[in-house]
Scaffold this active site. Structure first.
Site, PDB file in Angstrom:
ATOM      1  N   SER A 158       0.862  -1.186   0.000  1.00 30.05           N
ATOM      2  CA  SER A 158       0.000   0.000   0.000  1.00 30.05           C
ATOM      3  C   SER A 158       0.888   1.221   0.000  1.00 30.05           C
ATOM      4  CB  SER A 158      -0.883  -0.013   1.252  1.00 30.05           C
ATOM      5  OG  SER A 158      -1.402   1.266   1.538  1.00 30.05           O
ATOM      6  N   TYR A 183       1.034   0.162  10.815  1.00 32.38           N
ATOM      7  CA  TYR A 183       0.537  -0.203   9.490  1.00 32.38           C
ATOM      8  C   TYR A 183       1.591   0.107   8.425  1.00 32.38           C
ATOM      9  CZ  TYR A 183      -2.377  -0.211   5.279  1.00 32.38           C
ATOM     10  OH  TYR A 183      -2.891  -0.456   4.017  1.00 32.38           O
TER      11      TYR A 183
END
Length: 313
Positions: A158, A183
């Site tokens: 991502s 994350y």
């Protein structure tokens, strides 16, 4: 230093869908494993690959939910897998290897984002353990089948990787937890995993890629409040994609003949991504720390030490 991170002119782009990617592609006789292949981008990926003739294995933490979601899709089978549990990873891999089938396409699609702090195993930070260590161990345990298939491995990363590189002095966030930095570290790990897997696997004919899907409304944001989702949307300042558009890049990385002879690169919008600006945050391109072969090799060694698994040792 020269980098392979440059667009190759795929002819596809931001709005391309899985149907555009697979138009005219016949995957009959090919077998794909898609983690999380029953929800969001994963379900769009499963539908597309199965629609092109592939047999798709969907490992899922909750098999009944996966069976319900994939009902009616020809060529799909579901098995149990919890990426946060290394024993579950081992059990799934053993069951699959016992079937004696090669894997042509492996897509590590499952993941969690910005979760509250949780620990698994011997105190591993949950997002790193689930998004990275689970897939690291899975691919290594399935390596005999992947090598026999001689195909591709796609690690779904991502642009969140731009939030943090690998925190080498505190990968477990023992000095204070930040869900977004955690994350970011996990998504950097997904990209670095592909870099080093490609370096190791190319001799066996296996190439690895990482992919940024884009911004899509899926259950990945289930840990976020409405206000947090609004703030995230404003921070990204980009058009959102449909699941079929979001899944397109990982399907392209797994199947496109334009990538023959390439590997270890981070892809976005159905092309190889360009290097990101040094100060990029949730923007286009790949940050240097997520494409560094030395950091990729270091992460591989750490992952092998933590999980006790290394198919190349």
């Amino acid at each position: 230093m020269a980098t392979p991170q440059h667009k190759i002119g795929s002819g596809l782009g931001f709005h391309s869908t899985v149907h555009d990617v697979l138009r005219g592609v016949d995957l009959t006789g090919r077998l794909a494993v898609v983690t999380g292949g029953h929800s969001g981008l994963g379900l769009a990926t499963t539908r597309a690959l199965a629609g092109a003739g592939a047999r798709v294995v969907v490992p899922a933490r909750r098999p009944p939910a996966a069976l319900e979601a994939t009902e009616g899709i020809d060529g799909v089978e579901v098995d149990e897998l919890d990426l946060a549990d290394q024993r579950s990873v081992r059990s799934f891999a053993e069951r699959f290897l016992a079937s004696g089938r090669p894997i042509d396409l492996m897509i590590g699609n499952a993941g969690i984002m910005a979760s509250p702090e949780f620990r698994v195993g011997p105190g591993w930070e949950g997002q790193f353990a689930t998004n990275h260590l689970g897939h690291y161990a899975l691919v290594n345990r399935l390596w005999p089948a992947i090598a026999e298939g001689g195909g591709r491995v796609v690690s779904v990363s991502s642009n969140g990787h731009q939030l943090s590189g690998i925190r080498w002095d505190d990968t477990r966030f023992e000095r204070g937890y930040d869900k977004w930095l955690a994350y970011g570290q996990a998504k950097t790990a997904n990209a670095l995993f592909a870099v080093h897997l490609d370096a190791l696997g190319a001799a066996s004919g296996v190439r690895a890629f990482s992919a940024h899907p884009g911004t899509i409304a899926t259950s990945l944001g289930r840990h976020m409040s409405a206000d947090e989702l609004t703030d995230l949307t404003a921070a990204i300042d980009a058009e959102w994609k449909t699941p079929e558009q979001g899944a397109a890049t990982q399907v392209w990385a797994a199947t496109s003949p334009l990538l023959d002879g390439l590997g270890g690169v981070y892809c976005e919008d159905c092309d190889v991504a360009e290097p990101a600006a040094p100060d990029a945050a949730l923007a286009g391109g790949v940050s240097a720390w997520a494409a560094d072969p030395e950091q990729a090799a270091r992460l591989w060694r750490l992952s092998a030490d933590l999980t006790g698994v290394d198919a190349f040792a």
